[in-house]
Design a protein around this motif. Structure first.
Motif, PDB file in Angstrom:
ATOM      1  N   THR A 130      50.465  43.987  -7.874  1.00  0.00           N
ATOM      2  CA  THR A 130      49.019  43.794  -7.876  1.00  0.00           C
ATOM      3  C   THR A 130      48.358  44.978  -8.575  1.00  0.00           C
ATOM      4  OG1 THR A 130      48.982  42.467  -5.864  1.00  0.00           O
ATOM      5  CG2 THR A 130      46.962  43.624  -6.435  1.00  0.00           C
ATOM      6  N   TYR A 131      47.484  44.667  -9.525  1.00  0.00           N
ATOM      7  CA  TYR A 131      46.800  45.702 -10.292  1.00  0.00           C
ATOM      8  C   TYR A 131      45.310  45.622  -9.993  1.00  0.00           C
ATOM      9  CZ  TYR A 131      45.197  48.355 -14.395  1.00  0.00           C
ATOM     10  OH  TYR A 131      44.600  49.274 -15.232  1.00  0.00           O
ATOM     11  N   TYR A 132      44.814  46.588  -9.264  1.00  0.00           N
ATOM     12  CA  TYR A 132      43.398  46.635  -8.883  1.00  0.00           C
ATOM     13  C   TYR A 132      42.929  45.281  -8.318  1.00  0.00           C
ATOM     14  CZ  TYR A 132      42.912  51.269 -10.917  1.00  0.00           C
ATOM     15  OH  TYR A 132      43.034  52.608 -11.189  1.00  0.00           O
ATOM     16  N   PHE A 133      43.630  44.829  -7.294  1.00  0.00           N
ATOM     17  CA  PHE A 133      43.293  43.614  -6.540  1.00  0.00           C
ATOM     18  C   PHE A 133      43.536  42.320  -7.316  1.00  0.00           C
ATOM     19  CE2 PHE A 133      40.522  47.045  -5.015  1.00  0.00           C
ATOM     20  CZ  PHE A 133      40.892  47.102  -3.681  1.00  0.00           C
ATOM     21  N   VAL A 134      44.168  42.390  -8.480  1.00  0.00           N
ATOM     22  CA  VAL A 134      44.500  41.175  -9.243  1.00  0.00           C
ATOM     23  C   VAL A 134      46.016  40.995  -9.213  1.00  0.00           C
ATOM     24  CG1 VAL A 134      44.336  39.983 -11.463  1.00  0.00           C
ATOM     25  CG2 VAL A 134      42.513  41.547 -10.745  1.00  0.00           C
ATOM     26  N   PRO A 135      46.522  39.905  -8.634  1.00  0.00           N
ATOM     27  CA  PRO A 135      47.979  39.720  -8.530  1.00  0.00           C
ATOM     28  C   PRO A 135      48.614  39.470  -9.898  1.00  0.00           C
ATOM     29  CG  PRO A 135      46.784  38.270  -7.003  1.00  0.00           C
ATOM     30  CD  PRO A 135      45.781  38.833  -7.948  1.00  0.00           C
ATOM     31  N   ALA A 136      49.575  40.285 -10.233  1.00  0.00           N
ATOM     32  CA  ALA A 136      50.424  40.125 -11.437  1.00  0.00           C
ATOM     33  C   ALA A 136      49.648  39.661 -12.665  1.00  0.00           C
ATOM     34  CB  ALA A 136      51.563  39.150 -11.128  1.00  0.00           C
ATOM     35  N   PRO A 137      48.661  40.402 -13.130  1.00  0.00           N
ATOM     36  CA  PRO A 137      47.861  39.915 -14.275  1.00  0.00           C
ATOM     37  C   PRO A 137      48.669  39.771 -15.563  1.00  0.00           C
ATOM     38  CG  PRO A 137      47.292  42.197 -13.754  1.00  0.00           C
ATOM     39  CD  PRO A 137      48.188  41.714 -12.655  1.00  0.00           C
ATOM     40  N   TRP A 138      49.616  40.698 -15.812  1.00  0.00           N
ATOM     41  CA  TRP A 138      50.391  40.629 -17.052  1.00  0.00           C
ATOM     42  C   TRP A 138      51.285  39.395 -17.070  1.00  0.00           C
ATOM     43  CZ3 TRP A 138      49.161  45.374 -14.894  1.00  0.00           C
ATOM     44  CH2 TRP A 138      48.433  46.239 -15.722  1.00  0.00           C
ATOM     45  N   LEU A 139      51.901  39.103 -15.955  1.00  0.00           N
ATOM     46  CA  LEU A 139      52.759  37.916 -15.886  1.00  0.00           C
ATOM     47  C   LEU A 139      51.913  36.647 -16.020  1.00  0.00           C
ATOM     48  CD1 LEU A 139      55.400  36.493 -15.512  1.00  0.00           C
ATOM     49  CD2 LEU A 139      55.222  36.831 -13.042  1.00  0.00           C
ATOM     50  N   SER A 140      50.741  36.635 -15.407  1.00  0.00           N
ATOM     51  CA  SER A 140      49.868  35.459 -15.511  1.00  0.00           C
ATOM     52  C   SER A 140      49.497  35.199 -16.972  1.00  0.00           C
ATOM     53  CB  SER A 140      48.592  35.673 -14.688  1.00  0.00           C
ATOM     54  OG  SER A 140      48.898  35.870 -13.331  1.00  0.00           O
ATOM     55  N   VAL A 141      49.139  36.249 -17.678  1.00  0.00           N
ATOM     56  CA  VAL A 141      48.772  36.108 -19.088  1.00  0.00           C
ATOM     57  C   VAL A 141      49.958  35.598 -19.910  1.00  0.00           C
ATOM     58  CG1 VAL A 141      48.163  37.416 -21.179  1.00  0.00           C
ATOM     59  CG2 VAL A 141      46.901  37.801 -19.054  1.00  0.00           C
ATOM     60  N   LYS A 142      51.144  36.132 -19.644  1.00  0.00           N
ATOM     61  CA  LYS A 142      52.331  35.693 -20.393  1.00  0.00           C
ATOM     62  C   LYS A 142      52.646  34.230 -20.119  1.00  0.00           C
ATOM     63  CE  LYS A 142      54.647  40.151 -20.957  1.00  0.00           C
ATOM     64  NZ  LYS A 142      55.887  40.911 -20.750  1.00  0.00           N
ATOM     65  N   HIS A 197      62.485  38.091  -8.140  1.00  0.00           N
ATOM     66  CA  HIS A 197      62.000  39.412  -8.544  1.00  0.00           C
ATOM     67  C   HIS A 197      60.982  39.262  -9.674  1.00  0.00           C
ATOM     68  CE1 HIS A 197      62.040  43.540 -10.165  1.00  0.00           C
ATOM     69  NE2 HIS A 197      62.454  43.889  -8.951  1.00  0.00           N
ATOM     70  N   MET A 198      59.761  39.735  -9.449  1.00  0.00           N
ATOM     71  CA  MET A 198      58.691  39.554 -10.421  1.00  0.00           C
ATOM     72  C   MET A 198      58.945  40.278 -11.747  1.00  0.00           C
ATOM     73  SD  MET A 198      56.346  37.602  -9.080  1.00  0.00           S
ATOM     74  CE  MET A 198      54.746  37.994  -9.743  1.00  0.00           C
ATOM     75  N   GLY A 199      59.631  41.406 -11.669  1.00  0.00           N
ATOM     76  CA  GLY A 199      59.945  42.146 -12.888  1.00  0.00           C
ATOM     77  C   GLY A 199      60.867  41.356 -13.804  1.00  0.00           C
ATOM     78  N   VAL A 200      61.840  40.674 -13.194  1.00  0.00           N
ATOM     79  CA  VAL A 200      62.760  39.839 -13.982  1.00  0.00           C
ATOM     80  C   VAL A 200      61.988  38.682 -14.621  1.00  0.00           C
ATOM     81  CG1 VAL A 200      64.774  38.322 -13.860  1.00  0.00           C
ATOM     82  CG2 VAL A 200      64.744  40.462 -12.573  1.00  0.00           C
ATOM     83  N   VAL A 201      61.107  38.063 -13.860  1.00  0.00           N
ATOM     84  CA  VAL A 201      60.314  36.943 -14.385  1.00  0.00           C
ATOM     85  C   VAL A 201      59.435  37.411 -15.549  1.00  0.00           C
ATOM     86  CG1 VAL A 201      58.633  35.153 -13.828  1.00  0.00           C
ATOM     87  CG2 VAL A 201      60.315  35.840 -12.121  1.00  0.00           C
ATOM     88  N   THR A 202      58.831  38.576 -15.415  1.00  0.00           N
ATOM     89  CA  THR A 202      57.958  39.094 -16.478  1.00  0.00           C
ATOM     90  C   THR A 202      58.741  39.311 -17.768  1.00  0.00           C
ATOM     91  OG1 THR A 202      56.611  40.218 -14.803  1.00  0.00           O
ATOM     92  CG2 THR A 202      56.334  40.936 -17.079  1.00  0.00           C
ATOM     93  N   ALA A 219      41.123  39.322 -18.322  1.00  0.00           N
ATOM     94  CA  ALA A 219      42.266  39.040 -19.192  1.00  0.00           C
ATOM     95  C   ALA A 219      42.895  37.698 -18.830  1.00  0.00           C
ATOM     96  CB  ALA A 219      43.303  40.157 -19.082  1.00  0.00           C
ATOM     97  N   VAL A 220      43.095  37.473 -17.523  1.00  0.00           N
ATOM     98  CA  VAL A 220      43.652  36.199 -17.055  1.00  0.00           C
ATOM     99  C   VAL A 220      42.685  35.059 -17.369  1.00  0.00           C
ATOM    100  CG1 VAL A 220      44.485  34.936 -15.034  1.00  0.00           C
ATOM    101  CG2 VAL A 220      44.958  37.384 -15.244  1.00  0.00           C
ATOM    102  N   LEU A 221      41.394  35.293 -17.162  1.00  0.00           N
ATOM    103  CA  LEU A 221      40.401  34.247 -17.389  1.00  0.00           C
ATOM    104  C   LEU A 221      40.367  33.823 -18.860  1.00  0.00           C
ATOM    105  CD1 LEU A 221      37.996  32.519 -16.467  1.00  0.00           C
ATOM    106  CD2 LEU A 221      36.518  34.488 -16.897  1.00  0.00           C
ATOM    107  N   PHE A 222      40.342  34.773 -19.771  1.00  0.00           N
ATOM    108  CA  PHE A 222      40.267  34.427 -21.192  1.00  0.00           C
ATOM    109  C   PHE A 222      41.532  33.716 -21.666  1.00  0.00           C
ATOM    110  CE2 PHE A 222      36.672  37.411 -21.522  1.00  0.00           C
ATOM    111  CZ  PHE A 222      35.844  36.690 -22.362  1.00  0.00           C
ATOM    112  N   GLU A 223      42.670  34.103 -21.106  1.00  0.00           N
ATOM    113  CA  GLU A 223      43.903  33.420 -21.495  1.00  0.00           C
ATOM    114  C   GLU A 223      43.910  31.992 -20.954  1.00  0.00           C
ATOM    115  OE1 GLU A 223      46.448  33.543 -24.158  1.00  0.00           O
ATOM    116  OE2 GLU A 223      45.742  35.525 -23.554  1.00  0.00           O
ATOM    117  N   ALA A 224      43.340  31.810 -19.767  1.00  0.00           N
ATOM    118  CA  ALA A 224      43.222  30.465 -19.214  1.00  0.00           C
ATOM    119  C   ALA A 224      42.301  29.609 -20.092  1.00  0.00           C
ATOM    120  CB  ALA A 224      42.681  30.535 -17.785  1.00  0.00           C
ATOM    121  N   ILE A 225      41.216  30.202 -20.566  1.00  0.00           N
ATOM    122  CA  ILE A 225      40.295  29.469 -21.447  1.00  0.00           C
ATOM    123  C   ILE A 225      40.994  29.114 -22.763  1.00  0.00           C
ATOM    124  CG2 ILE A 225      38.180  29.707 -22.812  1.00  0.00           C
ATOM    125  CD1 ILE A 225      37.018  31.349 -20.483  1.00  0.00           C
ATOM    126  N   SER A 226      41.813  30.022 -23.270  1.00  0.00           N
ATOM    127  CA  SER A 226      42.569  29.727 -24.491  1.00  0.00           C
ATOM    128  C   SER A 226      43.489  28.533 -24.286  1.00  0.00           C
ATOM    129  CB  SER A 226      43.388  30.948 -24.922  1.00  0.00           C
ATOM    130  OG  SER A 226      42.556  32.014 -25.287  1.00  0.00           O
TER     131      SER A 226
END
Length: 928
Positions: free
Chosen positions: A247-259, A199-204, A308-315
């Motif tokens: 999925t948020y505006y064609f981006v899969p799980a952006p908040w979880l990816s950033v975390k 469950h993605m919500g639990v993972v987040t 958001a995902v891209l900048f966190e990846a660069i970090s």
């Protein structure tokens, strides 16, 4: 008003409508009092109230509380609602408890029992309500009561996903309050494996919890790296159709990816597991590839999520600093953003490139964007973006481009925003010194700095150019010639006069052969600026004049005339008067040999870290490129030979007549990079260098700035300002060590928020070596108070937890407004406040011999207006002021009567409120 349907509470709706229709504050209060009386009578008299009615009345009490009125009943009825099986009734009960029940309430045991019953319920909605209430209260009592049950709920296989989410977030809230709540051992593995939950919500939710746990104990939770990379890989390789619910505006799980990307930044690259490292690199490559794809939507939410995902990846790439290909690719990607029309993207790109510029792998790639960055510095409309461009130019500078960057920054400095000029001056000075291959260029740059932005050139900058000129013989003649020419301008900044005075006093003989810069011309040029300068600069020029007497005996008579002038010999400034008289006698009495010995040339300064760099570290902690951090150059020496080694009547043989030696309190030769977190490096510090003990808080009764706490590791300074009933306090945390201080966590301890509302803003958890960070507090005096708020600061140094406690300098007198009064109105008011409950008096022994001047100085800093010529006895002190609170203004009069024979004081305070009189009297007693 439309009809209320379903489970709506018509009585509540009518009450809210009545409140909204009130035409005045008085009408609103009258309606509220009527409703409170009705609710109180219902709760006391009607024993047959059903759940619906209790819910309705409790809701009304909640609404009244939200309007700003105190509620002192209804708590038991709210607790009773917790035992209801109806969701709406239970929800209102929990809401009331979360908002209105104090953790010290007698009902807390009943509440805890009701929460335990709901946690064991099979209804997930009831369990969630209980978990939300625990998190909202978030007290240590809650942590102790449920510290074992919530982790079990979180990892149990029988727990529903929606409950696991709430349990993870609830546990995170309690962990922040009581870190010891999380069990170790087998629980560690079970918590980590929540990253594998389907469950993605639990993972987040679990990722947020694990990230906090990792920051406290990274070694114990190191196993999360493999699982986090695996989960991240599945997300970034998934199509947006695979994770439709997340999925948020064609981006899969952006908040979880950033975390997940932030979680991985807590560790170094997994070098011992090449498979994991390779998979992580593939994930980052995939993120870059997706960033290059055409957008799937024109809406801003799509680009925001993707970036958001891209900048966190660069970090993460910058943090790892181990993959040259990824670092260069990140730089190229950020370079594209520099031309983006979105201001926020340009700012973030510049900020990230500042970090990339410090990496040996990507520094050259960053330099390729130099022209665009220079254009951003000059053309950007937003000052914060221009500031970031300046930071990037500073970071990308090296020997190959230093002259170009410095010249561009100097050119921009003439039109730069005032808010960034001081920092730009420091950066130009550092770069010019660091990368100067020809020190004549360095001298030109610093003199240009003073000409263009003299008001923003700190003393450290002009000290620095003098030190370098003294240490390098090949540049001394050029410096003397250049500064002589600069002083010929019709108007020149005072800092230019200081530099000119010092250099010509030391090396004026090198240009004296030219008739255009003869000794007489040099002296007259300097003296033409004398009357325009401050006392400190005049003192420096007097020292220059006596040096010129040694270099050029032919101008002795003219210099002696200046020393004899009434404006010097009888100056109101003691320093000028002393220098003029001593230098005059020295020039008359001493022989040429004695003069040559006393006024010999300054010796070279020892090499050590740049004082300018130390100032910049304070302004930008943790943001200075590594290649600049190790810069070593000549600096003033505390014990170095002076300009005048044996000047008449000067006790110390190391006195520096031009004021360039470092005060003892700021000596950095011990290896301690932190000089003074609140003061200038070479001027007299505004803050006492002694350690401030916790019980010495009363020293701040009479001042707003100072050192609040100091030990071998950390210095905490305070600067504050107050206006009426509002105050703003700046705390400055300075790291006195050569290692970073981790997990800095300040915590406020203050229960009387209804009297003094103190709010603490968050701060960075890491304090770099030798750096300083600032934290702001705001205070509002609601009504008079007696105690003083305290705070504790916990941190980790060399893996050893530390904790310090101190009182904050927030006392009632800080909210005084001084009030002018004549004698007649003062004594008339004094008589009116003669009631027993309006006055307070104390008689106490003086701490030492009575010093009326020192007493007057203290009272002047207390906040009240010191009234002269009011009391018939000239030794007595009388003061007047108004204490500002949100509730009322309290006029206050004070009279302090010293008795020199008995060495005693009598202190009398009168005000329109008894508690104010008592508190002011208690604060001032025993302070003289």
């Amino acid at each position: 008003m439309p009809a209320v349907r379903g489970d709506g509470m018509r009585g509540l709706a009518v009450f809210i409508s009545d409140i909204r229709n009130c035409k005045s504050k008085e009408a609103e209060i009258k309606r509220i009092n009527k409703e409170l009386a009705n609710i109180r009578s219902k709760f006391k008299g009607d024993k047959t109230l059903d759940g619906y009615q209790k819910k309705k009345y409790v809701c009304k009490l909640l609404f009244i509380f939200l309007l700003g009125h105190d509620i002192d009943f209804g708590h038991m009825e709210a607790v009773n609602l917790l035992s209801s099986n109806k969701y709406s009734e239970k929800q209102i009960g929990y809401l009331f408890i979360s908002v209105l029940v104090n953790t010290n309430s007698d009902l807390i045991k009943l509440i805890i029992q009701s929460i335990k019953n709901d946690l064991q319920s099979r209804n997930p909605i009831h369990v969630n309500l209980a978990l939300q209430c625990i998190a909202n209260i978030g007290s240590k009592d809650m942590a102790e009561a449920f510290g074992t049950e919530i982790p079990k709920l979180l990892v149990s296989g029988d727990t529903m996903d929606v409950v696991k989410q709430s349990a993870a977030l609830c546990l995170l809230r309690l962990f922040r309050k009581s870190p010891e709540i999380i069990p170790g051992g087998e629980w560690t593995s079970r918590i980590i494996h929540l990253l594998n939950d389907p469950h993605m919500g639990v993972v987040t939710a679990a990722t947020s919890l694990i990230d906090a746990l990792v920051k406290k104990n990274p070694d114990e939770y190191k196993g999360c790296v493999t699982l986090a990379v695996a989960r991240l890989s599945r997300i970034v390789t998934a199509s947006y159709t695979d994770l439709q619910d997340y999925t948020y505006y064609f981006v899969p799980a952006p908040w979880l990816s950033v975390k997940l990307l932030r979680l991985l930044q807590n560790y170094t690259p997994p070098s011992e597991e090449p498979g994991v490292r390779g998979r992580l690199s593939e994930c980052l490559e995939t993120i870059f590839n997706k960033a290059q794809e055409p957008p799937k939507s024109k809406k801003v939410q799509h680009s925001n999520a993707k970036n958001a995902v891209l900048f966190e990846a660069i970090s993460l790439i910058i943090h790892n600093d181990s993959e040259p290909n990824l670092l260069v690719r990140a730089c190229n990607q950020l370079g594209q953003f520099l031309s983006n029309r979105e201001t926020n993207l340009r700012y973030l790109a510049l900020e990230s490139m500042c970090h990339l510029a410090t990496s040996e792998f990507s520094h050259e790639a960053v330099k390729k964007h130099q022209e665009v960055v220079i254009l951003s510095m000059k053309m950007e409309k937003d000052v914060s973006v221009r500031q970031q461009a300046v930071d990037l130019l500073y970071a990308m500078c090296d020997k190959t481009n230093a002259e170009e960057i410095v010249q561009e920054m100097l050119a921009y400095l003439e039109t730069a925003d005032y808010s960034i000029r001081e920092e730009m001056v420091l950066k130009v000075a550092i770069l010019a010194e660091k990368y100067a291959t020809d020190f004549t260029w360095y001298v030109d740059v610093i003199l240009n700095l003073i000409r263009i932005a003299g008001d923003y050139v700190s003393e450290e900058v002009w000290y620095r150019v003098i030190q370098i000129v003294i240490n390098r013989e090949e540049v001394q003649g050029y410096a003397a010639k250049t500064v002589f020419e600069a002083l010929q301008a019709p108007t020149c900044h005072e800092n230019m006069v200081k530099v000119g005075g010092y250099i010509l006093g030391e090396f004026g003989n090198l240009i004296a052969g030219d008739t255009r810069s003869s000794p007489q011309v040099q002296f007259e040029l300097l003296h033409s600026k004398y009357h325009l300068c401050s006392a400190a600069t005049r003192a420096l020029l007097l020292s220059t004049y006596i040096k010129l007497v040694n270099l050029f005996p032919e101008i002795k008579n003219r210099v002696q005339e200046v020393f004899r002038a009434d404006s010097n010999l009888r100056s109101a400034d003691v320093e000028l008067q002393q220098r003029a008289s001593e230098y005059l006698q020295l020039s008359i009495v001493a022989s040429s040999d004695v003069l040559a010995t006393v006024l010999e040339e300054m010796p070279a300064f020892p090499e050590r870290e740049s004082s300018i760099l130390a100032v910049l570290k304070k302004k930008k902690p943790g943001r200075i490129p590594d290649d600049v951090r190790e810069s070593k150059s000549p600096q003033p020496n505390v014990t170095s030979a002076p300009i005048a080694n044996n000047t008449v009547n000067i006790n110390s043989s190391s006195a520096d007549l031009l004021g360039l030696s470092t005060p003892p309190g700021t000596n950095t030769t011990t290896g301690n990079g932190l000089l003074d977190v609140l003061g200038d490096l070479y001027t007299t510090p505004k803050i006492s260098p002694t350690t401030v003990q916790q019980n010495n808080i009363k020293k701040f009764l009479f001042k707003n700035n100072g050192v609040l706490f100091e030990n071998d590791l950390i210095q905490i300074g305070v600067k504050s300002e107050f206006r009426q009933n509002l105050g703003r306090i700046g705390l400055f945390y300075g790291n006195k060590t050569q290692s970073p201080i981790q997990n800095v966590r300040p915590e406020l301890h203050w229960n009387d928020l209804h009297k003094l509302n103190v709010q603490m803003k968050p701060m960075e958890p890491i304090l770099e070596a030798g750096a300083q960070i600032q934290q702001m507090l705001t205070a509002e005096c609601i009504e008079d108070f007696a105690d003083t708020p305290s705070m504790s600061v916990s941190f980790i140094y060399n893996n050893v937890p530390q904790k310090i406690s101190m009182k904050l300098p927030l006392t009632l007198n800080k909210f005084f407004e001084p009030t002018e009064m004549n004698g007649e109105s003062f004594f008339a008011r004094w008589k009116n406040l003669g009631g027993e409950q309006q006055r307070a008096q104390k008689i106490f022994k003086a701490q030492g011999s009575i010093d009326l001047t020192a007493t007057r100085t203290k009272l002047a800093g207390f906040g009240m207006q010191l009234l002269d010529g009011i009391d018939p006895n000239p030794d007595n002190f009388v003061c007047a002021g108004i204490v500002h609170t949100r509730m009322q203004q309290v006029g206050c009069l004070m009279r302090l009567e010293p008795n020199k024979q008995a060495q005693m004081f009598r202190l009398t305070v009168r005000s329109s409120k008894e508690t104010v009189s008592q508190e002011i009297c208690n604060l001032l007693a025993d302070q003289f």
